[in-house]
Write a protein that holds these residues in place. Structure first.
Motif, short mmCIF file in Angstrom:
data_model
loop_
_atom_site.label_atom_id
_atom_site.label_comp_id
_atom_site.label_asym_id
_atom_site.label_seq_id
_atom_site.Cartn_x
_atom_site.Cartn_y
_atom_site.Cartn_z
N GLU A 70 0.84 -1.39 -0.42
CA GLU A 70 0.39 -0.15 -0.26
C GLU A 70 1.54 1.31 0.11
OE1 GLU A 70 -3.96 -0.15 1.88
OE2 GLU A 70 -3.18 -1.74 3.49
N ASP A 88 0.62 -3.00 13.77
CA ASP A 88 -0.54 -2.33 13.41
C ASP A 88 0.37 -1.06 12.25
OD1 ASP A 88 -2.61 -1.21 12.47
OD2 ASP A 88 -3.32 -0.42 14.10
N ASP A 106 -3.62 -8.41 7.15
CA ASP A 106 -4.95 -7.13 7.19
C ASP A 106 -3.85 -5.98 7.17
OD1 ASP A 106 -7.47 -6.60 7.97
OD2 ASP A 106 -6.98 -7.57 10.46
N ARG A 107 -3.34 -5.47 7.34
CA ARG A 107 -2.21 -4.46 7.80
C ARG A 107 -1.74 -4.65 8.82
NH1 ARG A 107 -6.42 1.06 6.21
NH2 ARG A 107 -5.75 1.08 3.75
N LYS A 108 -1.46 -6.02 9.13
CA LYS A 108 -0.30 -5.87 10.60
C LYS A 108 0.70 -6.94 9.62
CE LYS A 108 -4.45 -5.70 13.27
NZ LYS A 108 -5.94 -6.50 11.71
N SER A 119 -2.02 0.47 10.69
CA SER A 119 -3.01 0.80 9.61
C SER A 119 -3.16 2.99 9.90
CB SER A 119 -4.50 0.66 9.83
OG SER A 119 -4.62 0.82 11.21
N ILE A 171 2.96 -9.14 6.46
CA ILE A 171 1.48 -9.21 6.37
C ILE A 171 0.30 -9.38 6.07
CG2 ILE A 171 0.21 -7.03 5.51
CD1 ILE A 171 3.67 -5.19 5.39
#
Lengths: 403, 420
Positions: free
Chosen positions: B321, B377, B361-363, B379, B359
């Protein structure tokens, strides 16, 4: 790539394998037709091939993948056989290359696994894993190590008493794996014993069969605490008596490939031109417990240098043996004037039996010549310039020189 | 120095495309390769099927521990290993090596849902199996094309098995190239690119990379490589057919079908952390980190930026991302943007790390050598540690992800971490 693989596979039956190169649409059609026509035939051939034919295809595999398409098909067919193929597969491993042994072991394990999961237990009728026959294989010391070990491991799965019955008698076995199991039992027995004399006996007995460094260390440490001294260099078969000559130039690591006078002839009495003037062979005896020959105190200006070491190993009989070398430096080894291996690597580790070099000795005197090269690196960890050499059989057991 | 493309065969796919596009791609792929199962949750090689270290399935648990919290199962392993488990459908495949010389090569297949051992196969190394004590012979992660398993070991043994455990073929590359070894051990994980298995066998002496025919084990091509020890893994690029080979001299993009070098990056590169990618952009550990975007034509790849503050230690960076994450040798997690390599934030985590972060789930899950897993985290505008989970075992292997589960391996055990 698929078409390339198939062309190689089918070229044994197709008359025009070149059709598979640069296929046009037309040719693709022909190719598919050919595949439909010939593939079942190929399978039929494999399915009707005898077990010995299938084994022969596997044993004929060569370096860089030669003979692989035929062997892959044979492997698949072999793996589909019943438990009656298990013993022939173990027999087939005798005389096979290390790679072919693994291929055969792959088929063996697939069949054995399937037989075991099907609930086929020890049956001499041929219906399952033949336990009695497997035990004979395990106990036959004239056979090579891998089939014996495979038979043992599957025997244990169908007969859990196997370890207790067989391992205690394997302390002097030619297979390092079996010896290791026997030594481990003795170490465990000593640990469990509360009797000092009995412990000492277990440790001494264990050492008589131990060749793996970790097991020897445990035993020697116990024996040392008990006041018993062990000649480790002799136990492992390290060569301690050498003649050394050097230093010769190894600037830019170019000396590795150069032929200096000691490679051409070795008259120990004649001086030759070295890096810093005339040099001559000097005798050297290692007093290190693990046979280390440290070259740094001998040749003070050691960076960008190389040296030679020569010794005579007197073999009691002609035959195969292994030179087991440890060194963090680049090296070459000659036996009786013939280069047997060379490695141009510096300071990437230095461990017990780092290099295992198969050789064939002649009966009586055998000249072993080493070239040991140091490079220019200045880091603390890169200053080592040393070697250790021991002579063993294929299982790592020392072969001491004839007196 | 960047040499130009000689073939215009790079057709990048952005891995962060919406799920619908991915599904369409999968359907297309299934149509083309009807005999290949392409399941979204497979994790078929080092850092996942796409070599990106990212899972798009459900999130693994954030909290777990060695007492059993969120541990779906834990199984004993017969030997040591730094290799990651791979997941094919409901199968977990992991390699191990055992024995005083690490010359027993184990390949185990477990049922992913239960941890049940489906089969185990053992082979004997044909090449040099000794390594530095920290690593071991089972250092490279195996790979799969969905139908076959390719296990590779530091001893240069390549073993191809069917999913059923049946041996298809085995190569002993040290038998072919006797000086192709490293006395410290080697760790490059192979990748499957079409019908070629690319194995990197790069060292100080006989240094090479091979493309092997996945069906027969035959050598399709062999490249002579720089004579310098190299522990990095080849990176499968977005077209699925080009492989990036990283070395001390830089990186070479190689067509896995032919072994032809398509372009080269010649500014040197690290020999431990591997390169990674996001879509068509490649991130190479080289004097920090370099971002490179290969062109679609014969023009040279574009060097987007080079940032020496982003120097990965042992772990391979991961990109998601629009951000790149590096674990430094000092145990600091560094985050930068992918456009310019600008450092956005940094976070101290407890190292040292051998395992590469992954990575989901954005973790970010990063496991240190003591078996402590930090869940970070990603996010927010800055990273924050959500949890520290200890499994109390030495862990050097990169985690694997599939179906919302995290797979971790130590020398003794394989753990499946999943919500009950």
């Amino acid at each position: 790539m698929v078409s390339q693989a198939q062309s190689q596979f089918c070229s044994r039956t197709a008359s025009q394998p070149g059709n598979f190169i640069n296929p046009s649409i037309h040719r693709i059609g022909l190719t598919l037709a050919a595949l439909l026509l010939f593939t079942p035939l190929t399978w039929a051939n494999d399915k009707t091939a005898s077990l010995s034919d299938l084994v022969a295809r596997i044993k004929s595999i060569g370096l860089k993948g030669e003979g692989y398409p035929a062997a892959v098909a044979a492997q698949k067919e072999l793996s589909s056989q019943g438990p009656e193929a298990l013993l022939p597969l173990l027999d087939a491993m005798e005389g096979a290359s290390p790679l072919a042994v693994n291929w055969l072991a792959g088929a063996f394990e697939t069949i054995a696994d399937r037989s075991l999961r099907a609930g086929a237990l020890s049956q001499e009728s041929g219906a399952g894993i033949p336990a009695v026959a497997f035990e004979k294989v395990v106990l036959d010391r004239t056979r090579s190590a891998t089939p014996r070990l495979l038979a043992f491991e599957w025997l244990v799965k169908v007969d859990p008493t196997t370890k207790d019955r067989l391992i205690p008698g394997m302390l002097g076995d030619p297979s390092a794996d079996f010896r290791r199991l026997a030594v481990a039992r003795l170490i465990a027995a000593a640990d469990a014993s509360k009797d000092d004399a009995e412990q000492l006996d277990f440790w001494k007995k264990g050492l008589s069969g131990a060749t793996d460094e970790d097991q020897v260390k445990v035993l020697v440490d116990h024996l040392k605490e008990a006041g018993v001294t062990v000649d480790l260099a002799r136990h492992f078969g390290y060569l301690l008596e050498w003649n050394l000559i050097g230093p010769f130039d190894n600037s830019e690591r170019e000396g590795f490939a150069k032929t200096y006078p000691p490679e051409a002839s070795r008259d120990l009495a004649v001086p030759v031109q070295g890096r810093e003037g005339e040099v001559k062979w000097e005798p050297f005896t290692s007093t290190d417990t693990m046979g280390e020959v440290n070259l740094i105190p001998v040749f003070k200006n050691y960076r960008d240098s190389l040296a030679y070491a020569v010794t005579n190993y007197k073999a009691a009989k002609a035959g195969p043996a292994q030179i087991r070398l440890t060194t963090p430096n680049a090296w070459k080894v000659w036996v009786n004037g013939k280069l047997v291996f060379a490695r141009d690597e510096y300071h990437r580790g230095s461990m017990f039996d780092q290099y295992v070099i198969p050789v064939t000795f002649q009966e009586g005197n055998n000249e072993i010549l080493l070239k040991i090269c140091q490079n220019e690196q200045t880091e603390d960890w890169a200053q080592k310039w040393l070697f250790k050499v021991r002579i063993t059989d294929s299982s790592g057991k020392a072969i001491l020189p004839a007196e | 120095m960047i040499r130009p493309l000689t073939r215009a065969n790079i057709s990048p796919v952005n891995p962060l495309l919406p799920v619908g596009w991915l599904s369409a791609g999968l359907i297309l792929a299934l149509g083309i390769h009807a005999n290949h199962r392409l399941l979204a949750e497979d994790w078929r090689q080092f850092r996942g099927s796409s070599s990106t270290g990212i899972s798009r399935s459900a999130a693994p648990p954030v909290e777990f521990d060695s007492s059993g919290k969120n541990v779906a199962w834990k199984v004993d392993l017969p030997g040591r290993g730094l290799s990651s488990p791979i997941i094919i459908d409901d199968r977990v495949v992991v390699t191990a090596s055992s024995g005083p010389r690490q010359d027993n090569l184990h390949i185990l297949c477990l049922k992913a849902s239960t941890g049940e051992l489906l089969w185990e196969r053992r082979f004997l190394a044909t090449g040099r199996s000794l390594t530095h004590p920290k690593t071991c012979n089972a250092a490279p992660t195996p790979a799969s094309d969905g139908e076959k398993i390719f296990a590779f070991f530091s001893s240069n043994d390549v073993i191809c098995l069917e999913l059923s455990g049946q041996l298809l073929w085995m190569r002993g590359l040290t038998l072919d190239y006797p000086n192709a070894s490293n006395s410290l051990g080697m760790s490059s994980s192979p990748v499957v690119a079409g019908d070629a298995l690319v194995t990197q066998v790069e060292n100080d002496s006989e240094s090479l990379t091979t493309g092997l025919n996945t069906s027969t084990g035959e050598t399709l091509w062999k490249l002579d490589r720089p004579r310098r020890a190299n522990w990095t893994s080849p990176l499968l690029l977005a077209d699925g057919q080009t492989v990036l080979l990283q070395s001390s001299k830089g990186a070479d993009a190689v067509d896995a079908r032919t072994g032809n070098v398509l372009w080269s990056f010649g500014e040197g590169a690290a020999t431990i952390p591997s390169s990674t990618r996001e879509g068509e952009t490649i991130f190479i550990p080289s004097n920090g980190l370099v971002a490179l975007r290969p062109a679609n034509s014969n023009s040279p790849p574009e060097k987007l930026w080079q940032e020496n503050k982003l120097k990965p230690g042992t772990a391979t960076p991961v990109v998601a991302e629009g951000k790149v994450y590096c674990l430094s040798g000092a145990g600091v997690l560094l985050c930068a943007n992918v456009e310019k390599g600008e450092l956005l934030w940094q976070l101290r985590v407890e190292g040292p790390f051998s395992a590469s972060p992954v990575i989901a789930d954005r973790k970010l899950y990063c496991v240190n050598e003591s078996g402590k897993c930090f869940v970070v985290d990603l996010s927010g505008s800055k990273g924050s540690i959500l949890s520290e989970n200890s499994l109390d075992e030495t862990m050097l292997a990169t985690p694997s992800l599939s179906d919302g589960a995290l797979y971790l391996r130590s020398d003794a055990h394989l753990w499946k971490i999943a919500t009950p």
